[in-house]
Write a protein that holds these residues in place. Structure first.
Motif, PDB file in Angstrom:
ATOM      1  N   LEU A 196       0.826  -1.209   0.000  1.00 24.07           N
ATOM      2  CA  LEU A 196       0.000   0.000   0.000  1.00 24.07           C
ATOM      3  C   LEU A 196       0.859   1.258   0.000  1.00 24.07           C
ATOM      4  CD1 LEU A 196      -2.748  -1.077   2.592  1.00 24.07           C
ATOM      5  CD2 LEU A 196      -3.016  -0.880   0.107  1.00 24.07           C
ATOM      6  N   VAL A 197       1.897   1.277   0.841  1.00 24.81           N
ATOM      7  CA  VAL A 197       2.754   2.461   0.922  1.00 24.81           C
ATOM      8  C   VAL A 197       3.480   2.690  -0.396  1.00 24.81           C
ATOM      9  CG1 VAL A 197       4.803   3.438   2.026  1.00 24.81           C
ATOM     10  CG2 VAL A 197       3.039   2.355   3.423  1.00 24.81           C
ATOM     11  N   ARG A 198       4.047   1.644  -0.967  1.00 20.73           N
ATOM     12  CA  ARG A 198       4.812   1.795  -2.205  1.00 20.73           C
ATOM     13  C   ARG A 198       3.918   2.193  -3.379  1.00 20.73           C
ATOM     14  NH1 ARG A 198       9.991  -0.106  -2.152  1.00 20.73           N
ATOM     15  NH2 ARG A 198      10.656  -0.789  -0.095  1.00 20.73           N
ATOM     16  N   ALA A 199       2.728   1.626  -3.433  1.00 22.93           N
ATOM     17  CA  ALA A 199       1.815   2.022  -4.494  1.00 22.93           C
ATOM     18  C   ALA A 199       1.455   3.497  -4.384  1.00 22.93           C
ATOM     19  CB  ALA A 199       0.555   1.159  -4.441  1.00 22.93           C
ATOM     20  N   ALA A 200       1.277   3.976  -3.157  1.00 25.72           N
ATOM     21  CA  ALA A 200       0.908   5.377  -2.950  1.00 25.72           C
ATOM     22  C   ALA A 200       1.989   6.322  -3.470  1.00 25.72           C
ATOM     23  CB  ALA A 200       0.642   5.631  -1.468  1.00 25.72           C
ATOM     24  N   ILE A 201       3.231   6.055  -3.118  1.00 23.38           N
ATOM     25  CA  ILE A 201       4.284   6.993  -3.533  1.00 23.38           C
ATOM     26  C   ILE A 201       4.680   6.813  -4.990  1.00 23.38           C
ATOM     27  CG2 ILE A 201       5.176   7.215  -1.185  1.00 23.38           C
ATOM     28  CD1 ILE A 201       7.476   5.400  -1.948  1.00 23.38           C
ATOM     29  N   ILE A 264      -1.947   6.902   5.189  1.00 25.34           N
ATOM     30  CA  ILE A 264      -1.188   7.130   3.952  1.00 25.34           C
ATOM     31  C   ILE A 264      -1.726   8.358   3.224  1.00 25.34           C
ATOM     32  CG2 ILE A 264      -0.659   6.183   1.669  1.00 25.34           C
ATOM     33  CD1 ILE A 264      -0.680   3.374   3.043  1.00 25.34           C
ATOM     34  N   ARG A 265      -3.039   8.501   3.198  1.00 22.78           N
ATOM     35  CA  ARG A 265      -3.642   9.627   2.474  1.00 22.78           C
ATOM     36  C   ARG A 265      -3.387  10.973   3.170  1.00 22.78           C
ATOM     37  NH1 ARG A 265      -8.410   6.316   0.358  1.00 22.78           N
ATOM     38  NH2 ARG A 265      -7.762   5.956  -1.811  1.00 22.78           N
ATOM     39  N   GLN A 266      -3.026  10.946   4.436  1.00 22.56           N
ATOM     40  CA  GLN A 266      -2.614  12.198   5.070  1.00 22.56           C
ATOM     41  C   GLN A 266      -1.326  12.733   4.452  1.00 22.56           C
ATOM     42  OE1 GLN A 266      -2.407  12.098   9.355  1.00 22.56           O
ATOM     43  NE2 GLN A 266      -4.376  11.066   9.572  1.00 22.56           N
ATOM     44  N   VAL A 267      -0.496  11.832   3.925  1.00 22.17           N
ATOM     45  CA  VAL A 267       0.777  12.215   3.316  1.00 22.17           C
ATOM     46  C   VAL A 267       0.671  12.243   1.792  1.00 22.17           C
ATOM     47  CG1 VAL A 267       3.244  11.687   3.230  1.00 22.17           C
ATOM     48  CG2 VAL A 267       1.924  11.078   5.264  1.00 22.17           C
ATOM     49  N   VAL A 268      -0.084  11.312   1.230  1.00 12.96           N
ATOM     50  CA  VAL A 268      -0.260  11.227  -0.232  1.00 12.96           C
ATOM     51  C   VAL A 268      -1.774  11.261  -0.502  1.00 12.96           C
ATOM     52  CG1 VAL A 268       0.339   9.960  -2.327  1.00 12.96           C
ATOM     53  CG2 VAL A 268       1.779   9.726  -0.279  1.00 12.96           C
ATOM     54  N   PRO A 269      -2.366  12.457  -0.574  1.00 14.03           N
ATOM     55  CA  PRO A 269      -3.835  12.552  -0.640  1.00 14.03           C
ATOM     56  C   PRO A 269      -4.461  11.863  -1.847  1.00 14.03           C
ATOM     57  CG  PRO A 269      -2.853  14.668  -0.060  1.00 14.03           C
ATOM     58  CD  PRO A 269      -1.721  13.770  -0.453  1.00 14.03           C
TER      59      PRO A 269
END
Length: 320
Positions: A196-201, A264-269
């Motif tokens: 999830l984290v890697r997909a977000a960034i 995660i969305r707090q950092v990568v909306p």
């Protein structure tokens, strides 16, 4: 000096950093000949190439260094030999080697007269325990295991208790939770957070195809940030006195995928990481009262601060 087997591994390096922060020096026992990472280059740490399956090699470490304790994080389990091979080709030989490495560590501990050996176990030993809620160290555990890791960790815990009784060694089992963070693998078959984290960034959708079961928003697990895990292990290794032989090492709470996605969305909306609703909604976690009472350990990272720290780490150019 504290010998950390598997010291260049994911949990090993964070445990080493925590031990150094607490004033210890460390020997990192590792089969590969790599040196320490740059941030440890000027600290009281050396890397010693050693195969713990080779008793003579392991004992020779004590000739080169004054070992005052052992944190045993190296496998001591028969890993499958390939991604497409669920069973090892040489199961008897591999099982013998796995247990032999544990016996070698205990033999070395006796030879070096170390005060304490802490040994990695896993949250997986609680697999099959019925019901939701906390998992306590004194709970009865099923004899069966659905995976090689918890199977051999249960065997190891029983052997450790026997050896502690018969040799006088202070041996401590570490039931380590689901660990994630800097240095961890980019994918996990057991929980979705790295994907999830890697997909977000990366601006992609998460690839969860290698997970052992589908991931849902309501799925929950006791996720422990690796920096907290390393500090907890260091505190157990260095405590003047421990009242138990087995400790849960984790966050002490269940975290859902929905909570992770919100953090995660707090950092990568604009992250594209939605998961479907479903799953059983059952929440279980490792109770950490025991380690808190005996060492003062409390997790320093909640879900939001851990996610932000990990994203900062990856955005700084670190691959893992």
């Amino acid at each position: 000096m504290i010998l950390v087997t598997g010291g260049l591994g994911f949990i090993g390096l964070h445990t080493t950093r925590a031990l150094l922060d607490l004033g210890e020096s460390c020997v990192l026992g590792q089969r590969r000949p790599d040196g320490p990472p740059a941030d440890l280059a000027d600290r009281q740490v050396v890397v010693d190439r050693v195969d713990i399956n080779n008793e003579a090699e392991l004992l020779a470490v004590g000739d080169r260094h004054k070992i005052t304790g052992i944190v045993h994080l190296a496998g001591s389990m028969p890993w499958p030999r390939g991604a497409d091979m669920p069973v090892a080709e040489e199961p008897v030989g591999d099982a013998r080697a796995a247990l032999n490495s544990l016996f070698n560590v205990m033999h070395a501990a006796r030879e070096w007269d170390v005060p304490r050996v802490t040994v990695a176990s896993t949250i997986g030993v609680y697999g099959g325990v019925a019901g939701a809620g906390p998992r306590f160290e004194d709970m009865p555990l099923p004899m069966t295991s659905g995976h090689v890791i918890p199977a051999f960790k249960k065997i190891g815990e029983l052997l450790n208790d026997y050896l502690a009784d018969t040799t006088g060694l202070d041996i401590v089992n570490l039931r380590i939770g689901a660990i994630w963070g800097p240095g961890g693998r980019p994918t996990s078959p057991f929980f979705a957070v790295p994907q999830l984290v890697r997909a977000a960034i990366n601006g992609t959708t998460p690839d969860l195809s290698r997970m052992t079961s589908p991931a849902y928003a309501e799925d929950a697990i006791d996720l422990c940030y690796v920096k907290d895990c390393g500090r907890a292990i260091a505190l157990l290794q260095l405590a003047d006195r421990l009242n138990h032989r087995t400790y849960n090492v984790s966050a002490g709470r269940a975290t859902t995928n929905a909570e992770l996605i919100a953090a995660i969305r707090q950092v990568v909306p604009d992250a594209r990481i939605d998961l479907p609703s479903g799953g059983d909604g059952e929440q279980s976690y490792l109770d950490i009262t025991r380690i808190g009472q005996d060492t003062g350990y409390r997790p320093a990272y909640d879900t939001e601060t851990a996610v932000a720290d990990y994203i900062d780490w990856l955005r700084a150019g670190n691959e893992r």
